[in-house]
Each structure stands twice: as C-alpha cells, then as structure tokens.
Design a protein around this motif. Structure first.
Motif, PDB file in Angstrom:
ATOM      1  N   ILE A   1       7.802  -0.841   3.156  1.00  0.00           N
ATOM      2  CA  ILE A   1       8.156  -0.842   1.731  1.00  0.00           C
ATOM      3  C   ILE A   1       9.303  -1.811   1.479  1.00  0.00           C
ATOM      4  CG2 ILE A   1       9.184   0.548  -0.126  1.00  0.00           C
ATOM      5  CD1 ILE A   1       7.468   2.925   0.975  1.00  0.00           C
ATOM      6  N   ILE A   2      10.299  -1.812   2.337  1.00  0.00           N
ATOM      7  CA  ILE A   2      11.427  -2.733   2.186  1.00  0.00           C
ATOM      8  C   ILE A   2      10.950  -4.178   2.295  1.00  0.00           C
ATOM      9  CG2 ILE A   2      13.594  -3.510   3.243  1.00  0.00           C
ATOM     10  CD1 ILE A   2      14.031  -0.461   3.959  1.00  0.00           C
ATOM     11  N   ALA A   3      10.044  -4.468   3.229  1.00  0.00           N
ATOM     12  CA  ALA A   3       9.496  -5.825   3.346  1.00  0.00           C
ATOM     13  C   ALA A   3       8.779  -6.207   2.049  1.00  0.00           C
ATOM     14  CB  ALA A   3       8.540  -5.903   4.534  1.00  0.00           C
ATOM     15  N   TYR A   4       8.044  -5.266   1.484  1.00  0.00           N
ATOM     16  CA  TYR A   4       7.355  -5.512   0.213  1.00  0.00           C
ATOM     17  C   TYR A   4       8.367  -5.755  -0.909  1.00  0.00           C
ATOM     18  CZ  TYR A   4       4.507  -4.651  -3.940  1.00  0.00           C
ATOM     19  OH  TYR A   4       3.899  -4.759  -5.162  1.00  0.00           O
ATOM     20  N   LEU A   5       9.393  -4.924  -0.994  1.00  0.00           N
ATOM     21  CA  LEU A   5      10.409  -5.118  -2.034  1.00  0.00           C
ATOM     22  C   LEU A   5      11.109  -6.459  -1.884  1.00  0.00           C
ATOM     23  CD1 LEU A   5      11.975  -1.530  -2.159  1.00  0.00           C
ATOM     24  CD2 LEU A   5      10.399  -2.581  -3.822  1.00  0.00           C
ATOM     25  N   LYS A   6      11.345  -6.884  -0.668  1.00  0.00           N
ATOM     26  CA  LYS A   6      11.972  -8.190  -0.430  1.00  0.00           C
ATOM     27  C   LYS A   6      11.083  -9.330  -0.904  1.00  0.00           C
ATOM     28  CE  LYS A   6      13.745  -8.977   3.584  1.00  0.00           C
ATOM     29  NZ  LYS A   6      13.972  -8.985   5.038  1.00  0.00           N
ATOM     30  N   SER A   7       9.780  -9.116  -0.917  1.00  0.00           N
ATOM     31  CA  SER A   7       8.860 -10.164  -1.334  1.00  0.00           C
ATOM     32  C   SER A   7       8.776 -10.304  -2.849  1.00  0.00           C
ATOM     33  CB  SER A   7       7.460  -9.908  -0.757  1.00  0.00           C
ATOM     34  OG  SER A   7       6.791  -8.871  -1.470  1.00  0.00           O
ATOM     35  N   LEU A   8       9.294  -9.327  -3.573  1.00  0.00           N
ATOM     36  CA  LEU A   8       9.221  -9.329  -5.032  1.00  0.00           C
ATOM     37  C   LEU A   8      10.390 -10.111  -5.611  1.00  0.00           C
ATOM     38  CD1 LEU A   8       8.478  -5.547  -5.620  1.00  0.00           C
ATOM     39  CD2 LEU A   8       6.826  -7.421  -5.508  1.00  0.00           C
ATOM     40  N   THR A   9      10.111 -10.897  -6.626  1.00  0.00           N
ATOM     41  CA  THR A   9      11.192 -11.610  -7.319  1.00  0.00           C
ATOM     42  C   THR A   9      11.229 -11.148  -8.757  1.00  0.00           C
ATOM     43  OG1 THR A   9       9.703 -13.443  -7.805  1.00  0.00           O
ATOM     44  CG2 THR A   9      11.069 -13.639  -5.828  1.00  0.00           C
ATOM     45  N   GLN A  10      12.365 -11.272  -9.353  1.00  0.00           N
ATOM     46  CA  GLN A  10      12.542 -10.836 -10.747  1.00  0.00           C
ATOM     47  C   GLN A  10      11.906 -11.832 -11.675  1.00  0.00           C
ATOM     48  OE1 GLN A  10      13.746  -7.926 -11.336  1.00  0.00           O
ATOM     49  NE2 GLN A  10      14.229  -7.948 -13.460  1.00  0.00           N
TER      50      GLN A  10
ATOM     51  N   LYS B   1       0.836  -1.207   0.000  1.00  0.00           N
ATOM     52  CA  LYS B   1       0.000   0.000   0.000  1.00  0.00           C
ATOM     53  C   LYS B   1       0.872   1.258   0.000  1.00  0.00           C
ATOM     54  CE  LYS B   1      -3.892  -2.169   2.295  1.00  0.00           C
ATOM     55  NZ  LYS B   1      -4.633  -2.310   3.539  1.00  0.00           N
ATOM     56  N   ALA B   2       1.906   1.260   0.838  1.00  0.00           N
ATOM     57  CA  ALA B   2       2.796   2.426   0.907  1.00  0.00           C
ATOM     58  C   ALA B   2       3.565   2.618  -0.397  1.00  0.00           C
ATOM     59  CB  ALA B   2       3.769   2.277   2.080  1.00  0.00           C
ATOM     60  N   PHE B   3       3.810   1.527  -1.127  1.00  0.00           N
ATOM     61  CA  PHE B   3       4.542   1.592  -2.388  1.00  0.00           C
ATOM     62  C   PHE B   3       3.758   2.338  -3.465  1.00  0.00           C
ATOM     63  CE2 PHE B   3       5.924  -0.002  -6.516  1.00  0.00           C
ATOM     64  CZ  PHE B   3       7.302   0.151  -6.423  1.00  0.00           C
ATOM     65  N   GLN B   4       2.470   2.510  -3.281  1.00  0.00           N
ATOM     66  CA  GLN B   4       1.672   3.204  -4.299  1.00  0.00           C
ATOM     67  C   GLN B   4       2.245   4.577  -4.619  1.00  0.00           C
ATOM     68  OE1 GLN B   4      -2.390   3.052  -2.950  1.00  0.00           O
ATOM     69  NE2 GLN B   4      -2.579   0.889  -3.418  1.00  0.00           N
ATOM     70  N   ARG B   5       2.813   5.263  -3.625  1.00  0.00           N
ATOM     71  CA  ARG B   5       3.420   6.574  -3.892  1.00  0.00           C
ATOM     72  C   ARG B   5       4.665   6.438  -4.767  1.00  0.00           C
ATOM     73  NH1 ARG B   5       5.722   8.258   1.996  1.00  0.00           N
ATOM     74  NH2 ARG B   5       4.259   6.729   2.713  1.00  0.00           N
ATOM     75  N   CYS B   6       5.287   5.276  -4.752  1.00  0.00           N
ATOM     76  CA  CYS B   6       6.498   5.027  -5.549  1.00  0.00           C
ATOM     77  C   CYS B   6       6.147   4.625  -6.987  1.00  0.00           C
ATOM     78  CB  CYS B   6       7.325   3.897  -4.924  1.00  0.00           C
ATOM     79  SG  CYS B   6       7.652   4.070  -3.168  1.00  0.00           S
ATOM     80  N   SER B   7       4.937   4.101  -7.169  1.00  0.00           N
ATOM     81  CA  SER B   7       4.569   3.512  -8.454  1.00  0.00           C
ATOM     82  C   SER B   7       4.418   4.518  -9.589  1.00  0.00           C
ATOM     83  CB  SER B   7       3.293   2.675  -8.309  1.00  0.00           C
ATOM     84  OG  SER B   7       2.200   3.500  -7.978  1.00  0.00           O
ATOM     85  N   ALA B   8       4.411   5.791  -9.290  1.00  0.00           N
ATOM     86  CA  ALA B   8       4.392   6.782 -10.368  1.00  0.00           C
ATOM     87  C   ALA B   8       5.694   6.706 -11.177  1.00  0.00           C
ATOM     88  CB  ALA B   8       4.217   8.180  -9.799  1.00  0.00           C
ATOM     89  N   CYS B   9       6.777   6.344 -10.518  1.00  0.00           N
ATOM     90  CA  CYS B   9       8.091   6.300 -11.178  1.00  0.00           C
ATOM     91  C   CYS B   9       8.681   4.903 -11.281  1.00  0.00           C
ATOM     92  CB  CYS B   9       9.090   7.182 -10.429  1.00  0.00           C
ATOM     93  SG  CYS B   9       8.643   8.923 -10.413  1.00  0.00           S
ATOM     94  N   HIS B  10       8.221   3.969 -10.441  1.00  0.00           N
ATOM     95  CA  HIS B  10       8.805   2.625 -10.388  1.00  0.00           C
ATOM     96  C   HIS B  10       7.732   1.568 -10.538  1.00  0.00           C
ATOM     97  CE1 HIS B  10      12.746   4.007  -8.971  1.00  0.00           C
ATOM     98  NE2 HIS B  10      12.089   4.862  -8.207  1.00  0.00           N
ATOM     99  N   SER B  11       8.049   0.512 -11.286  1.00  0.00           N
ATOM    100  CA  SER B  11       7.178  -0.655 -11.349  1.00  0.00           C
ATOM    101  C   SER B  11       7.734  -1.717 -10.400  1.00  0.00           C
ATOM    102  CB  SER B  11       7.111  -1.204 -12.775  1.00  0.00           C
ATOM    103  OG  SER B  11       8.334  -1.838 -13.105  1.00  0.00           O
ATOM    104  N   THR B  12       6.984  -2.774 -10.220  1.00  0.00           N
ATOM    105  CA  THR B  12       7.459  -3.887  -9.395  1.00  0.00           C
ATOM    106  C   THR B  12       7.933  -5.045 -10.267  1.00  0.00           C
ATOM    107  OG1 THR B  12       5.209  -4.728  -9.227  1.00  0.00           O
ATOM    108  CG2 THR B  12       5.987  -3.288  -7.451  1.00  0.00           C
ATOM    109  N   THR B  13       8.011  -4.784 -11.545  1.00  0.00           N
ATOM    110  CA  THR B  13       8.509  -5.773 -12.503  1.00  0.00           C
ATOM    111  C   THR B  13       9.746  -5.178 -13.161  1.00  0.00           C
ATOM    112  OG1 THR B  13       7.212  -4.866 -14.331  1.00  0.00           O
ATOM    113  CG2 THR B  13       6.117  -6.517 -12.938  1.00  0.00           C
ATOM    114  N   ASP B  14      10.124  -5.729 -14.296  1.00  0.00           N
ATOM    115  CA  ASP B  14      11.266  -5.154 -15.006  1.00  0.00           C
ATOM    116  C   ASP B  14      10.843  -4.022 -15.950  1.00  0.00           C
ATOM    117  OD1 ASP B  14      10.005  -6.669 -16.919  1.00  0.00           O
ATOM    118  OD2 ASP B  14      11.767  -7.818 -17.485  1.00  0.00           O
ATOM    119  N   GLN B  15       9.550  -3.662 -15.924  1.00  0.00           N
ATOM    120  CA  GLN B  15       9.075  -2.543 -16.733  1.00  0.00           C
ATOM    121  C   GLN B  15       9.793  -1.275 -16.300  1.00  0.00           C
ATOM    122  OE1 GLN B  15       5.072  -1.384 -15.886  1.00  0.00           O
ATOM    123  NE2 GLN B  15       5.011   0.166 -17.483  1.00  0.00           N
ATOM    124  N   LYS B  16      10.300  -0.553 -17.264  1.00  0.00           N
ATOM    125  CA  LYS B  16      11.017   0.681 -16.956  1.00  0.00           C
ATOM    126  C   LYS B  16      10.065   1.857 -17.069  1.00  0.00           C
ATOM    127  CE  LYS B  16      15.010  -1.584 -18.829  1.00  0.00           C
ATOM    128  NZ  LYS B  16      14.308  -2.825 -19.097  1.00  0.00           N
TER     129      LYS B  16
END
Length: 124
Positions: A115-124, A33-48
């Motif tokens: 946010i860090i816990a969420y990023l740790k849960s993401l895999t490439q 949920k907190a990552f939503q503010r980051c999603s304007a500039c960053h995806s959670t995939t390899d999408q640039k």
C-alpha cells in the motif's frame, strides 16, 4: 578453498540484501489491489470522502488539507507521512495517534508495504 567459501558467503549476503530491500519496498500493483479496502473512506485523488484524499500523501504533514474534517488529535500530531510513519500508522492507527477517527488497521506487513508503494506512486 577458504577464498571460495568467503566469496560464496559474500555473494549470498549481497543476494539476500537485494531480496530484502525489494520486499521492504513493496509492490505498487499489489498495493493498488490492497488499497481497495481503504477506498471506502479514502480516494487516490484530492476528492474528499470520510477521510482525506491520499494522492501526494507521502511527504505531507498530517491533518493539513483544507476542507477535511480531521480529529483534533490528527491536527495536533505533527506527523509527516513518510514510509516509516505510514507503516506504523497503518499497523495500529490509535497507537500512533490516540483518538484518531481512523480505526481500520492493516495487520500484514507485506500489505502495508505494498500500500505504501502504491501511495508513493500517486501524485497530486
């Protein structure tokens, strides 16, 4: 009586350390949920987007994804994105990497940990 007091004190310390450890680890669901503010500039995939995709970011060397336009400062930083580095960077990006193009910070420690816990849960 002394033995009981020692036992209670020791039990309290164990309980407090477990609570602090859990809090320091963050909550990935709240981090999403907190990552939503980051999603304007960053995806959670390899999408640039404006910034690099952040799937698999934990453990990655900063400024190394092909095809992403990084600042010279980020490319030269030599940072590896571990929990401590991410926490410092999210708190004050330009204090960690002067002249980085990232200007948005996450001032609340609990938001950063989530946010860090969420990023740790993401895999490439």
């Amino acid at each position: 009586m002394t033995n009981i007091m020692i036992f209670v004190a020791a039990s309290s310390l164990v309980a407090l350390s477990a609570i602090s450890s859990a809090a320091a680890e963050g909550d990935a669901a709240l981090g999403q949920k907190a990552f939503q503010r980051c999603s304007a500039c960053h995806s959670t995939t390899d999408q640039k987007k404006v910034g690099p995709g952040l799937g698999g970011v934990v453990g990655r060397t900063a400024g190394t994804i092909e095809g992403v336009r990084y600042s010279a400062a980020m490319k030269a930083s030599g940072l590896v994105w571990d929990e401590a580095t991410l926490d410092r960077f999210l708190a004050a990006p330009r204090d960690v990497v002067p002249k980085t193009t990232m200007t948005v910070s996450v001032p609340k420690p609990e938001d950063r940990q989530n946010i860090i816990a969420y990023l740790k849960s993401l895999t490439q």
